[in-house]
Write a protein that holds these residues in place. Structure first.
Motif, PDB file in Angstrom:
ATOM      1  N   THR A   1       0.814  -1.221   0.000  1.00 21.63           N
ATOM      2  CA  THR A   1       0.000   0.000   0.000  1.00 21.63           C
ATOM      3  C   THR A   1       0.847   1.271   0.000  1.00 21.63           C
ATOM      4  O   THR A   1       0.316   2.367  -0.109  1.00 21.63           O
ATOM      5  CB  THR A   1      -0.940   0.031   1.228  1.00 21.63           C
ATOM      6  OG1 THR A   1      -0.173  -0.239   2.400  1.00 21.63           O
ATOM      7  CG2 THR A   1      -2.061  -0.982   1.095  1.00 21.63           C
TER       8      THR A   1
ATOM      9  N   GLU B   1      -1.544   7.280  -2.422  1.00 24.30           N
ATOM     10  CA  GLU B   1      -2.954   7.611  -2.673  1.00 24.30           C
ATOM     11  C   GLU B   1      -3.415   7.103  -4.035  1.00 24.30           C
ATOM     12  O   GLU B   1      -4.581   6.738  -4.202  1.00 24.30           O
ATOM     13  CB  GLU B   1      -3.201   9.121  -2.534  1.00 24.30           C
ATOM     14  CG  GLU B   1      -2.327  10.029  -3.387  1.00 24.30           C
ATOM     15  CD  GLU B   1      -1.057  10.472  -2.668  1.00 24.30           C
ATOM     16  OE1 GLU B   1      -0.532   9.678  -1.849  1.00 24.30           O
ATOM     17  OE2 GLU B   1      -0.591  11.603  -2.914  1.00 24.30           O
TER      18      GLU B   1
ATOM     19  N   ARG C   1      -2.338   4.344  -5.453  1.00 21.45           N
ATOM     20  CA  ARG C   1      -2.569   2.904  -5.289  1.00 21.45           C
ATOM     21  C   ARG C   1      -3.974   2.688  -4.730  1.00 21.45           C
ATOM     22  O   ARG C   1      -4.708   1.797  -5.153  1.00 21.45           O
ATOM     23  CB  ARG C   1      -1.558   2.297  -4.324  1.00 21.45           C
ATOM     24  CG  ARG C   1      -0.125   2.404  -4.839  1.00 21.45           C
ATOM     25  CD  ARG C   1       0.849   1.767  -3.873  1.00 21.45           C
ATOM     26  NE  ARG C   1       2.221   2.157  -4.222  1.00 21.45           N
ATOM     27  CZ  ARG C   1       3.299   1.615  -3.687  1.00 21.45           C
ATOM     28  NH1 ARG C   1       3.182   0.663  -2.774  1.00 21.45           N
ATOM     29  NH2 ARG C   1       4.490   2.032  -4.047  1.00 21.45           N
ATOM     30  N   ALA C   2      -4.348   3.531  -3.765  1.00 26.35           N
ATOM     31  CA  ALA C   2      -5.676   3.422  -3.168  1.00 26.35           C
ATOM     32  C   ALA C   2      -6.745   3.701  -4.224  1.00 26.35           C
ATOM     33  O   ALA C   2      -7.713   2.957  -4.349  1.00 26.35           O
ATOM     34  CB  ALA C   2      -5.808   4.403  -2.007  1.00 26.35           C
ATOM     35  N   ASN C   3      -6.524   4.772  -4.981  1.00 22.67           N
ATOM     36  CA  ASN C   3      -7.526   5.155  -5.976  1.00 22.67           C
ATOM     37  C   ASN C   3      -7.616   4.164  -7.137  1.00 22.67           C
ATOM     38  O   ASN C   3      -8.632   4.079  -7.816  1.00 22.67           O
ATOM     39  CB  ASN C   3      -7.248   6.571  -6.475  1.00 22.67           C
ATOM     40  CG  ASN C   3      -7.568   7.615  -5.415  1.00 22.67           C
ATOM     41  OD1 ASN C   3      -8.507   7.442  -4.639  1.00 22.67           O
ATOM     42  ND2 ASN C   3      -6.779   8.680  -5.362  1.00 22.67           N
TER      43      ASN C   3
ATOM     44  N   LEU D   1      -6.845  -0.443  -4.388  1.00 21.22           N
ATOM     45  CA  LEU D   1      -6.205  -1.282  -3.365  1.00 21.22           C
ATOM     46  C   LEU D   1      -6.558  -0.701  -1.994  1.00 21.22           C
ATOM     47  O   LEU D   1      -6.305   0.471  -1.716  1.00 21.22           O
ATOM     48  CB  LEU D   1      -4.686  -1.278  -3.572  1.00 21.22           C
ATOM     49  CG  LEU D   1      -3.862  -2.136  -2.604  1.00 21.22           C
ATOM     50  CD1 LEU D   1      -4.238  -3.608  -2.720  1.00 21.22           C
ATOM     51  CD2 LEU D   1      -2.365  -1.958  -2.871  1.00 21.22           C
ATOM     52  N   PHE D   2      -7.145  -1.510  -1.155  1.00 19.81           N
ATOM     53  CA  PHE D   2      -7.680  -1.019   0.116  1.00 19.81           C
ATOM     54  C   PHE D   2      -7.101  -1.822   1.266  1.00 19.81           C
ATOM     55  O   PHE D   2      -7.018  -3.040   1.193  1.00 19.81           O
ATOM     56  CB  PHE D   2      -9.206  -1.163   0.095  1.00 19.81           C
ATOM     57  CG  PHE D   2      -9.907  -0.567   1.278  1.00 19.81           C
ATOM     58  CD1 PHE D   2     -10.162   0.795   1.340  1.00 19.81           C
ATOM     59  CD2 PHE D   2     -10.323  -1.374   2.336  1.00 19.81           C
ATOM     60  CE1 PHE D   2     -10.821   1.346   2.433  1.00 19.81           C
ATOM     61  CE2 PHE D   2     -10.978  -0.833   3.429  1.00 19.81           C
ATOM     62  CZ  PHE D   2     -11.229   0.530   3.475  1.00 19.81           C
ATOM     63  N   LEU D   3      -6.708  -1.127   2.307  1.00 19.71           N
ATOM     64  CA  LEU D   3      -6.166  -1.817   3.482  1.00 19.71           C
ATOM     65  C   LEU D   3      -7.118  -1.649   4.664  1.00 19.71           C
ATOM     66  O   LEU D   3      -7.388  -0.527   5.107  1.00 19.71           O
ATOM     67  CB  LEU D   3      -4.785  -1.235   3.830  1.00 19.71           C
ATOM     68  CG  LEU D   3      -4.094  -1.787   5.081  1.00 19.71           C
ATOM     69  CD1 LEU D   3      -3.846  -3.288   4.966  1.00 19.71           C
ATOM     70  CD2 LEU D   3      -2.776  -1.053   5.330  1.00 19.71           C
ATOM     71  N   ILE D   4      -7.645  -2.763   5.123  1.00 24.28           N
ATOM     72  CA  ILE D   4      -8.462  -2.732   6.340  1.00 24.28           C
ATOM     73  C   ILE D   4      -7.461  -2.804   7.491  1.00 24.28           C
ATOM     74  O   ILE D   4      -6.808  -3.817   7.700  1.00 24.28           O
ATOM     75  CB  ILE D   4      -9.432  -3.923   6.388  1.00 24.28           C
ATOM     76  CG1 ILE D   4     -10.332  -3.900   5.149  1.00 24.28           C
ATOM     77  CG2 ILE D   4     -10.271  -3.900   7.666  1.00 24.28           C
ATOM     78  CD1 ILE D   4     -11.033  -5.216   4.879  1.00 24.28           C
ATOM     79  N   MET D   5      -7.304  -1.676   8.187  1.00 27.78           N
ATOM     80  CA  MET D   5      -6.175  -1.569   9.103  1.00 27.78           C
ATOM     81  C   MET D   5      -6.380  -2.366  10.390  1.00 27.78           C
ATOM     82  O   MET D   5      -7.497  -2.518  10.869  1.00 27.78           O
ATOM     83  CB  MET D   5      -5.956  -0.106   9.475  1.00 27.78           C
ATOM     84  CG  MET D   5      -5.827   0.781   8.260  1.00 27.78           C
ATOM     85  SD  MET D   5      -4.315   1.722   8.272  1.00 27.78           S
ATOM     86  CE  MET D   5      -4.448   2.518   6.677  1.00 27.78           C
TER      87      MET D   5
ATOM     88  N   GLU E   1     -14.364   0.578   8.990  1.00 30.03           N
ATOM     89  CA  GLU E   1     -13.459   0.205   7.901  1.00 30.03           C
ATOM     90  C   GLU E   1     -14.238  -0.512   6.804  1.00 30.03           C
ATOM     91  O   GLU E   1     -14.029  -0.286   5.613  1.00 30.03           O
ATOM     92  CB  GLU E   1     -12.336  -0.706   8.422  1.00 30.03           C
ATOM     93  CG  GLU E   1     -11.362  -0.060   9.389  1.00 30.03           C
ATOM     94  CD  GLU E   1     -10.421   0.901   8.702  1.00 30.03           C
ATOM     95  OE1 GLU E   1     -10.637   2.119   8.862  1.00 30.03           O
ATOM     96  OE2 GLU E   1      -9.488   0.462   8.020  1.00 30.03           O
TER      97      GLU E   1
ATOM     98  N   GLN F   1     -16.151   1.861   4.695  1.00 26.35           N
ATOM     99  CA  GLN F   1     -15.300   2.514   3.697  1.00 26.35           C
ATOM    100  C   GLN F   1     -15.043   1.590   2.515  1.00 26.35           C
ATOM    101  O   GLN F   1     -15.035   2.009   1.361  1.00 26.35           O
ATOM    102  CB  GLN F   1     -13.983   2.958   4.342  1.00 26.35           C
ATOM    103  CG  GLN F   1     -14.203   4.069   5.356  1.00 26.35           C
ATOM    104  CD  GLN F   1     -12.951   4.365   6.150  1.00 26.35           C
ATOM    105  OE1 GLN F   1     -11.920   4.655   5.603  1.00 26.35           O
ATOM    106  NE2 GLN F   1     -13.061   4.274   7.464  1.00 26.35           N
TER     107      GLN F   1
ATOM    108  N   LEU G   1     -15.968   2.549  -1.255  1.00 28.73           N
ATOM    109  CA  LEU G   1     -14.883   2.759  -2.220  1.00 28.73           C
ATOM    110  C   LEU G   1     -14.785   1.628  -3.242  1.00 28.73           C
ATOM    111  O   LEU G   1     -14.107   1.759  -4.245  1.00 28.73           O
ATOM    112  CB  LEU G   1     -13.554   2.944  -1.477  1.00 28.73           C
ATOM    113  CG  LEU G   1     -13.475   4.226  -0.632  1.00 28.73           C
ATOM    114  CD1 LEU G   1     -12.262   4.198   0.287  1.00 28.73           C
ATOM    115  CD2 LEU G   1     -13.442   5.466  -1.511  1.00 28.73           C
TER     116      LEU G   1
END
Lengths: 480, 261
Positions: free
Chosen positions: B59, B84, B86-88, B91-95, B166, B169, B173
């Motif tokens: 990420t 950002e 990568r996120a868009n 790719l999403f990280l559930i923290m 999370e 989101q 997203l």
């Protein structure tokens, strides 16, 4: 650290009000002496009593030394190398906006302050001060219907001498401090407001200050008098062109609040802060004070400070009337090489007086910021209450933040609370926001706006939106 | 199996010969993994093995350095993209530990995030009404109250509540790949159930999920298509969900020893 963004990627030079207006100005010769003061007074056709006040202040000023107790380091001002009077040349005193030089109107348009009344949104009356002179005041006729006086202080001296003589210098005497004394000697213009008994001012009043001329000190003077049971909300905004040399601004704002009256004073201060290497910028030495003279009087200062190279400013409340209250809500942002020593004084004199201080300081770059606040409770001020909260947010490794609270309490019934925190925008917070698609700058803006929320909520709506944008602009290039 | 029927064999995330350092220490060594659309993968390994490093490197969290290898996300060179972006890209990280942001309401935060993605994709910003409606609909599905949306981002939320947000989101997203990093977060069973249910409801056979955990508990609620055992910076064995049980029964130490033989 391959992922670390390069701080040099961002440009820190985003002051969008840095333009100058090409307009013919009339100025007095450089330097300061009795003759200059006489000249200013004569130019303004002032009555004798005011000239005497000026000269008295000047003589006293000569005996004073510039204060050094603030945590500020700046090149000393050469007071003989400044112009003390600069005014846009106008053939005749404008009677209406149609008479005002179109160049000037254009300047205010560019600043986002349209002075043409039909273009003014949401009913905000504006007094525009350009260099030393008030160039236009809008909505005067409408306000006059309710007996509200809103004009330049020069006009007030002539048209309402009784009010001016009674209150001018009654909150901030000329002996108060070095900069206030200088202002008392050489002030050129500013705004005057009088709200009669029982009147709630139907619109926001606002003054917009602009320094344009080079090497010119701006010394404006604002006097607001809220008579019994009246209410007014007042806004102040300011900008200056981008210049390499420092500009001096030493203003006084005096507010008199009588019985059961309330005044809200909001400032968005955006004087040119200098470039990202610390060159240029405005020296802002300002004395602001409100006196709650009557019982149940209320005054509230809200300020968003993003500009100036050096800020020395402590908007204060003198709580004389019983049950009177004072509030101070402040957001101060410093970036690059800006320095700010700012805070408030709450002087409790009456019984059951209360005060509230919420100060949010954000430092970035190489800037330095000090919160300096005094809470004083006099012997007779039984049941005084104060709540102070000073929060600092640091961005990066090279900035400084200091909190200097003074408490002087002479009454055992007082309840005083003080809370202070210092925090940083953490890598974790930034990463969290960026993982959700925000750029680093959007993330910083969001976090800082959240940090300031309590203060921003106190601003009038249209001001709050402007201020939020300003915060984001001020912090551009601050992330490391 | 979750979404197994609709797996497409179209690779969405491909990690090839990846080496990465945290500070001076090499933690990811010759790591290889390919995830297709709709697949659920689980990486298991002992505490402190560097499993979380993998999610951070993917990420783009600052503090890590990729020394060699390649990662493709939907065919794009992931490692060349900013965090950002990568996120868009999806790719999403559930923290493990969602971060608190004082003074910023979840509503505001969600609006920023959604609009960032829309801007990235060249779409206009959502109008306030449309945005509110969208968030409320998704929140309701996940049992999130209006009141929670008004509160500051994660401030004063319980571990379970944070995870629920999370998931919200993730729902809004619509990422192509989500990484669920539960390496050592110690969620209680109830919270675990809630999060798993939320995530399961979002797995539509197209979205992929990478679970990082040291415990097989979580895998009882979200069923993986593949289980990988992580040791010494890379995958040492791959199997189906029964591998997780085997691992649990034997313990990491003896399992890793056996695998090395």
């Amino acid at each position: 650290m391959a992922q670390k963004p390069d701080i040099e990627d961002f440009s820190g030079d985003k002051y969008k009000y840095g333009f100058t207006t090409d307009i013919e100005t009339e100025s007095a010769p450089k330097g300061l002496n009795e003759d200059i003061i006489r000249l200013i007074s004569k130019k303004k056709n002032e009555p004798e009593w005011l000239l005497e006040k000026r000269l008295k202040a000047y003589k006293h000023w000569l005996t004073m030394v510039e204060p050094t107790w603030a945590k500020l380091a700046y090149e000393k001002v050469n007071y003989q190398d400044l112009f003390y009077y600069a005014a846009p040349k106008q053939k005749v005193k404008p009677q209406s906006l149609d008479d005002v030089d179109p160049e000037l109107l254009k300047t205010y348009d560019k600043l986002g302050i349209p002075l043409k009344e039909q273009e003014v949104l949401s009913g905000v009356a504006v007094d525009a001060v350009f260099d030393s002179v008030s160039v236009a005041t809008t909505y005067r006729a409408k306000l006059k219907e309710q007996g509200i006086i809103f004009c330049s202080i020069s006009e007030a001296v002539k048209e309402h001498p009784d009010l001016v003589q009674k209150y001018l210098g009654s909150v901030v005497p000329y002996t108060d401090n070095f900069f206030a004394c200088l202002n008392s000697a050489v002030f050129t213009d500013g705004s005057f407001v009088y709200i009669p008994k029982g009147v709630k001012c139907p619109m926001e009043l606002s003054t917009y200050f602009r320094i344009n001329a080079q090497n010119t000190g701006q010394f404006e003077r604002t006097l607001i008098v809220a008579d019994e049971k009246s209410y007014v909300s007042y806004l102040e905004g300011c900008t200056a062109p981008q210049r390499d040399e420092n500009q001096l601004h030493a203003a006084i704002v005096e507010i008199v609040v009588l019985k059961d009256a309330e005044v809200k004073y909001s400032t968005v201060q955006n004087w040119y802060p200098g470039d990202k290497f610390g060159k240029g910028g405005v020296y802002n030495f300002v004395t602001k004070r409100a006196a709650c003279r009557g019982d149940n009087a209320k005054v509230s200062w809200t300020q968003v400070e993003t500009g100036s190279a050096v800020t020395w400013k402590y908007p204060s409340c003198v709580l004389q009337g019983d049950n009177s209250s004072g509030e101070f809500y402040s957001v101060a942002i410093t970036n690059n090489f800006q320095q700010a020593d700012t805070g408030t004084k709450m002087i409790h004199l009456g019984k059951n007086t209360s005060s509230r201080i919420i100060s949010k300081g954000i430092s970035a770059g190489h800037s330095n910021q000090t919160y300096r606040g005094l809470v004083k409770v006099a012997k007779g001020a039984s049941n005084a209450r104060n709540y102070s909260q000073c929060d600092s947010l640091l961005i990066g490794q090279t900035c400084g933040s200091h909190t200097v609270p003074y408490i002087e309490n002479e009454n055992r019934t007082a309840v005083l609370e003080h809370e202070a925190t210092t925090s940083k925008i953490s890598e974790e917070q930034l990463f969290y926001c960026r993982q959700r698609g925000l750029t680093e700058e959007q993330a910083v803006g969001l976090i800082v706006n959240g940090f300031c929320k309590e203060v921003m909520q106190k601003l009038p709506m249209e001001f709050a939106i402007e201020a939020a944008k300003l915060i984001n602009i001020s912090l551009e290039g601050s992330v490391g | 199996m979750s979404g197994n029927k609709r797996m497409t064999n179209k690779p969405i995330l491909e990690i090839k010969n990846l080496y990465a350092k945290a500070g001076e220490k090499e933690i990811i060594k010759n790591f290889n993994l390919s995830i297709n659309e709709g697949e659920v993968h689980a990486i298991m390994g002992p505490n402190g093995a560097g499993k979380s490093t993998l999610s951070h490197v993917l990420t783009g969290k600052p503090g890590y350095e990729v020394t060699s290898g390649e990662v493709f996300f939907n065919g794009k060179d992931l490692l060349s993209l900013k965090t950002e972006d990568r996120a868009n890209e999806g790719l999403f990280l559930i923290m493990q530990y969602p971060i608190e942001i004082e003074g910023v309401s979840f509503m505001t935060f969600l609006k920023y995030a959604l609009n960032a993605k829309r801007q990235y994709n060249g779409e206009p910003e959502l109008d306030t009404m449309g945005f509110m409606k969208l968030v409320r609909t998704e929140a309701e599905k996940l049992g999130i109250s209006q009141e929670m949306l008004k509160r500051a981002v994660n401030v004063g939320f319980s571990g379970g509540e944070k995870k629920r947000m999370e998931t919200l989101q993730m729902a809004l997203l619509k990422p192509a790949v989500s990484i669920l990093d539960e390496a050592d977060s110690g969620l209680d069973i109830d919270a675990l159930k809630v999060v798993s249910q939320g995530i399961n409801s979002l797995l539509d056979g197209k979205r992929s999920l990478l679970i990082i955990t040291h415990h097989q508990d979580l895998l009882e609620y979200i069923e993986p298509d593949f289980v990988h055992v992580f040791s010494d910076g890379h995958i040492i064995k791959t199997g189906d969900k029964t591998l997780a049980l085997e691992l649990e029964a034997k313990g990491y130490t003896s399992f890793i020893k056996e695998a090395a033989c």
